[in-house]
Design an enzyme around this catalytic site. Structure first.
Site, mmCIF file in Angstrom:
data_model
loop_
_atom_site.group_PDB
_atom_site.id
_atom_site.type_symbol
_atom_site.label_atom_id
_atom_site.label_comp_id
_atom_site.label_asym_id
_atom_site.label_seq_id
_atom_site.Cartn_x
_atom_site.Cartn_y
_atom_site.Cartn_z
ATOM 1 N N GLY A 1 -3.560 14.807 10.902
ATOM 2 C CA GLY A 1 -4.979 14.829 11.216
ATOM 3 C C GLY A 1 -5.913 14.793 10.025
ATOM 4 O O GLY A 1 -7.124 14.987 10.184
ATOM 5 N N THR A 2 -5.396 14.554 8.836
ATOM 6 C CA THR A 2 -6.275 14.543 7.661
ATOM 7 C C THR A 2 -7.342 13.450 7.768
ATOM 8 O O THR A 2 -8.501 13.661 7.403
ATOM 9 C CB THR A 2 -5.476 14.342 6.363
ATOM 10 O OG1 THR A 2 -4.578 13.232 6.534
ATOM 11 C CG2 THR A 2 -4.663 15.577 6.025
ATOM 12 N N GLY A 3 -6.967 12.271 8.266
ATOM 13 C CA GLY A 3 -7.930 11.185 8.377
ATOM 14 C C GLY A 3 -9.019 11.478 9.395
ATOM 15 O O GLY A 3 -10.213 11.262 9.132
ATOM 16 N N CYS A 4 -8.615 11.974 10.570
ATOM 17 C CA CYS A 4 -9.590 12.350 11.594
ATOM 18 C C CYS A 4 -10.530 13.418 11.059
ATOM 19 O O CYS A 4 -11.758 13.352 11.250
ATOM 20 C CB CYS A 4 -8.879 12.898 12.830
ATOM 21 S SG CYS A 4 -7.669 11.805 13.588
ATOM 22 N N THR B 1 0.047 17.520 6.936
ATOM 23 C CA THR B 1 -1.021 16.547 6.697
ATOM 24 C C THR B 1 -1.488 15.891 7.997
ATOM 25 O O THR B 1 -2.243 14.925 7.955
ATOM 26 C CB THR B 1 -0.535 15.450 5.735
ATOM 27 O OG1 THR B 1 0.643 14.823 6.297
ATOM 28 C CG2 THR B 1 -0.197 16.020 4.368
ATOM 29 N N LYS C 1 -9.498 5.577 1.000
ATOM 30 C CA LYS C 1 -8.692 6.778 0.828
ATOM 31 C C LYS C 1 -7.390 6.458 0.084
ATOM 32 O O LYS C 1 -6.673 5.525 0.455
ATOM 33 C CB LYS C 1 -8.388 7.412 2.181
ATOM 34 C CG LYS C 1 -9.663 7.840 2.922
ATOM 35 C CD LYS C 1 -9.365 8.481 4.257
ATOM 36 C CE LYS C 1 -8.739 7.532 5.232
ATOM 37 N NZ LYS C 1 -8.639 8.096 6.598
#
Length: 271
Positions: free
Chosen positions: A216-219, A214, A182
């Site tokens: 929680g974008t990864g989860c 932004t 990412k």
């Protein structure tokens, strides 16, 4: 003659991760994402966090036997078409979750190597990084590190897109079947994520969204990928749909909170 029962629909995702009281990341974001994309979410909670958009102020770890029991209860009854992991906390939790993945058999696992919350609070003990490398990465059908996580896992400097690729090669060498590198932490007007497998790479690129929302974008991205795999999509299609879902969820962020605000996970229900 009695009619044979219809096959169960695919799309069951077991999420093994921490709870976010603010609802923007963690288990809450995972459930919202999986549901919004038409999947079925079940959970094994690893920790209860006290947090909102301003940061994490407390963490209550769940006992190891309860983490294991949650996962086994789901797998032995409901089953799973994919597993997604998030916040694991320490090496003993990593070991417990690795055993749960093994118990699931050939179910693909999407491993999000969560290390630090958006506000900066550590979510993985430094001593557990080695356990993630030896136990989780080899079990990953898809690993989804951001640049700082990739740097911590490989020991490499990760500041450019080419750095992402070098780190991705190192993570593939550690046993991951595929890695989604990412690029949100890499400077530039455009964000470039690189999906890498032993057979080649696919890039996903778009203009950087200038926003504080932004959280929680990864989860969310990892759970969206897991949902696609659970539904039988090929890897590249699962990642492409997940990438577009997160992009739109960021654009439609509701503006809640005074810090790193959440996404609009439910936008697909109103599209």
């Amino acid at each position: 003659m009695s009619q044979a029962p219809a096959p169960a629909p695919k799309g069951r995702v077991l999420v093994i991760a921490g709870s976010d009281s603010g609802g923007g990341a963690g288990i809450q974001a995972d459930i919202k994402t999986i549901t919004a994309l038409g999947g079925y979410a079940a959970t094994a909670i690893t920790a209860v966090t006290v947090q909102n958009t301003l940061g994490v102020t407390g963490v209550h770890p769940i006992p190891l036997d309860i983490i294991a029991a949650q996962a086994r209860a789901v797998l032995d009854d409901i089953g799973a078409d994919a597993i997604k992991t998030g916040m694991l906390g320490d090496a003993s939790v990593v070991e417990t979750v690795a055993a749960a993945i093994d118990h699931a058999g050939k179910v693909p696992a999407v491993i999000d190597p969560v290390m630090v919350a958006k506000g900066g609070a550590p979510l993985l003990a430094e001593a557990a990084i080695g356990a993630v490398k030896t136990l989780m990465i080899p079990r990953a059908a898809l690993l989804t590190p951001n640049a700082p996580e990739a740097a911590a896992l490989t020991g490499l400097v990760v500041e450019t897109t080419d750095d992402l690729r070098r780190a991705g090669e190192a993570l593939l060498a550690l046993g991951a079947k595929a890695v989604l590198m990412k690029g949100g932490h890499v400077a530039g007007e455009r964000v470039v994520d690189v999906l890498m497998t032993p057979d080649g790479e696919t890039t996903y690129e778009g203009e950087r969204i200038e926003t504080r929302h932004t959280h929680g974008t990864g989860c969310t991205l990892a759970s969206a990928c897991a949902t696609g795999l659970a539904q039988g999509l090929p890897l590249e299609q699962a990642v492409a749909r997940a990438w577009n879902y997160v992009h739109e969820a960021m654009l439609r962020a509701p503006g809640f909170g005074g810090g790193h605000g959440p996404l609009d996970h439910g936008w697909t229900l109103r599209a």
